[in-house]
Design a protein around this motif. Structure first.
Motif, short mmCIF file in Angstrom:
data_model
loop_
_atom_site.label_atom_id
_atom_site.label_comp_id
_atom_site.label_asym_id
_atom_site.label_seq_id
_atom_site.Cartn_x
_atom_site.Cartn_y
_atom_site.Cartn_z
N THR A 3 0.75 -1.26 -0.11
CA THR A 3 -0.04 -0.10 -0.21
C THR A 3 1.06 1.58 0.14
O THR A 3 1.79 0.85 0.22
CB THR A 3 -0.91 0.20 0.86
OG1 THR A 3 -0.14 -0.19 2.49
CG2 THR A 3 -1.92 -1.23 1.25
N ASP A 7 -3.54 5.58 1.14
CA ASP A 7 -5.15 5.28 0.58
C ASP A 7 -6.44 5.97 0.92
O ASP A 7 -6.71 5.48 1.55
CB ASP A 7 -5.31 3.38 0.18
CG ASP A 7 -6.47 2.51 -0.40
OD1 ASP A 7 -6.35 3.35 -1.34
OD2 ASP A 7 -6.18 1.66 0.33
N ASP A 72 -5.10 2.83 -3.62
CA ASP A 72 -4.71 1.70 -4.16
C ASP A 72 -5.03 0.66 -4.98
O ASP A 72 -3.62 0.50 -6.26
CB ASP A 72 -3.98 0.83 -3.16
CG ASP A 72 -2.90 2.07 -2.39
OD1 ASP A 72 -1.94 2.48 -2.40
OD2 ASP A 72 -2.23 1.97 -0.90
N ASP A 73 -6.70 0.20 -5.15
CA ASP A 73 -6.66 -0.64 -6.02
C ASP A 73 -7.99 0.46 -6.74
O ASP A 73 -9.21 0.59 -6.19
CB ASP A 73 -6.84 -1.15 -5.24
CG ASP A 73 -7.95 -2.21 -6.30
OD1 ASP A 73 -8.54 -2.30 -6.97
OD2 ASP A 73 -7.74 -4.17 -5.59
N ASP A 76 -11.32 -1.64 -6.79
CA ASP A 76 -11.97 -2.03 -6.06
C ASP A 76 -12.80 -1.42 -5.57
O ASP A 76 -14.13 -0.42 -4.45
CB ASP A 76 -11.22 -2.16 -5.28
CG ASP A 76 -11.71 -2.68 -3.29
OD1 ASP A 76 -12.88 -4.27 -3.26
OD2 ASP A 76 -11.67 -2.53 -2.11
N SER A 115 -5.39 6.10 -8.57
CA SER A 115 -4.35 5.88 -8.78
C SER A 115 -2.92 5.26 -10.27
O SER A 115 -3.21 6.23 -11.10
CB SER A 115 -4.85 4.14 -8.69
OG SER A 115 -3.43 3.13 -8.01
#
Length: 117
Positions: A3, A7, A72-73, A76, A115
């Protein structure tokens, strides 16, 4: 996957402006901000602590900064935004430096998430 340590935190602010040179002049003179140009339609600023940008808005509405969060994602986070009741107004797209999407929250505020992955 590691990470970033940032985030889901506010990471960047964008101002829609009609005249990037005028915005640069004002914020540079008034607050001493520094700038990096990324073509005719985008200029990044730094106040020494936070980075943001001026995005040229030909016919759009000036004012009302766009708050941008980091994830980070990204995929998601998009799912989490939708699940929580947000509406995706710009699906994930690439830009120099990464990818991002825009959404409106249930109160109608538009925000973005980006991101570097």
């Amino acid at each position: 996957m590691g990470t970033s340590g940032k985030d889901k935190q506010i990471d960047y602010v964008e101002f829609n402006v009609k005249d990037i040179a005028r915005a640069r002049g004002f914020y540079g003179d008034a607050f001493g901000w520094t700038f990096t140009d990324y073509g005719a339609d985008y200029c990044e600023f730094s106040d020494g602590n936070l980075k943001g940008g001026f995005a040229r808005s030909a016919g759009g509405k000036p004012g009302g900064p766009l708050v941008i969060l980091f994830a980070d994602d990204l995929g998601d986070t998009l799912k989490r935004v939708e699940s929580a009741g947000g509406k995706i107004v710009k699906p994930i797209f690439d830009f120099p430096g990464g990818r991002r999407f825009h959404f409106t929250d249930p109160e109608g505020y538009e925000l973005a998430v980006w991101s570097d992955k």
